[in-house]
Scaffold this active site. Sequence first.
Site: not given
Length: 463
Positions: A154, A358
Amino acid sequence: MAGRLIVISNRIPLEGPGSGGLVVALHEALTDRGGIWIGAQETDADTASEKFTRHEAPGYEKLTFELTAKDQEEYYLGFSNSVLWPLCHRRTDLIDFESRYADGYERVNRRLAHMLAEILEPEDRVWVHDYHFFPLACFLRELGVKNRVGYFLHIPFPNGSDLPALPHHETFIDWISSYDLIGLQTQRDVAVCLEFFRGHPKAELLLDGSAKYGSRTTQVRSFPIGIDVDVMLQAADARRADATLRLGDGERLIIGVDRLDYSKGLVNRLKAMESWLQHREPDEPRATLLQIAPPSREKVLAYREIRDEMELLTGKINGEYSEIDWTPVRYIHKPVERELLAALYRRADVGLVTSLADGMNLVAKEYVASQDPEDPGVLVLSNFAGAAEQMPDALIVNPYDVDEVGEAISQALRMPLDERKARYRELMRGVQEQDIRWWTRAYLDALARCPVNLATETEGSCD
Ligand code: GDG
């Protein structure tokens, strides 16, 4: 397809189906296909059980493995969040390593591999989530497991040049090549991962884009994670936000929503707000930044430090720019319930995402999904959030240049309705097309199609 789907994630919702896009999507995938969801659960005992604990769940099974206080400290706070998290977020300077962390990480992953190997049936497919379990497949292969095992990371894939900062980094290639499919958030991550394989003397890239290391072949592909659009649409009611916010007449709203994490660029965000305030023209309306930043991993030093920095800077900016009837930064260090969050997104004229690194950033997508199509707000999005790859119609910014972000805030606040609508339509199309259900389907289809590796031996070793 025959066989069960077995999902492994550190977090598992034990009360009901849970909330949040990923949790709901995994719940639905398991309900549709049947299978098992495995996650961690803390125990007060000194020794973790070698058996799973079974929990009631309709349609599929939920199993937990135990983490003792020592596991929690070494595997979770230590290796996962003080070594791997900063490594993957390009902050090797923040790596805080102790050799017991590596021991704890190996211990938990090995224990889980043993427990899993005992319950696996030949046709089962395993889907492992995130950085807590990089070596899990390697340990499974050591135990002779031949099942398809897929991985989804992720967070960003670590840069090859940073990897030597990982203690025992030589084993990293054995860890990841033990998976049959590596799913990453972006094309950029895929390029970084393939570059890592290409740079390894014993690995080669194949023409179909997969990587070969020893006798094993691993597919590497991007699957940008999405959100549950309907849930955001239904909850988004700006009136509720107005009642709660009590903004001044004509006052505009800028929203930021992030766990209090150094990767999210929160300090830069406040500095960008300061820059906007500094350069604000007399005819520009007042705007308030509502920064919601619930606490996160507070037992890790780097997280406590960012909290102090945020409090200091918020005080400084408000001290300098507040008026009797206006406080430009409202900083909230606690979680807000989901329905109110959607209402606040809808009310906000600007959604501000300034991550320094991110994987994806779901807030960017949630902000877009919550907008009023007739009067949408503007997304200002960091180039370093994975979401930027799919969302070029946002105002893409360099979060390191706080004046540039300040100018983007100004541009967003002045943007004419036609342009806001045109950008929103494009962004919303992407958010709807590649939502969370698309993501689970795309990943699981790819896992089902990827060639089976008959070999279980890794070229090197797992530890
Ligand atoms: C990792 C990767 C990747 C936040 N504050 C509140 C709240 N939230 C919710 C948001 C959003 C979620 O938490 C945060 O998701 P992000 O994607 O922004 O970031 P991470 O937590 O770092 O997630 C990331 C993600 O995994 C999925 O693959 O996108 O890159 O780092 O849904 O809305 N929710 C509520 N109150 C809050 O105060 N209810």
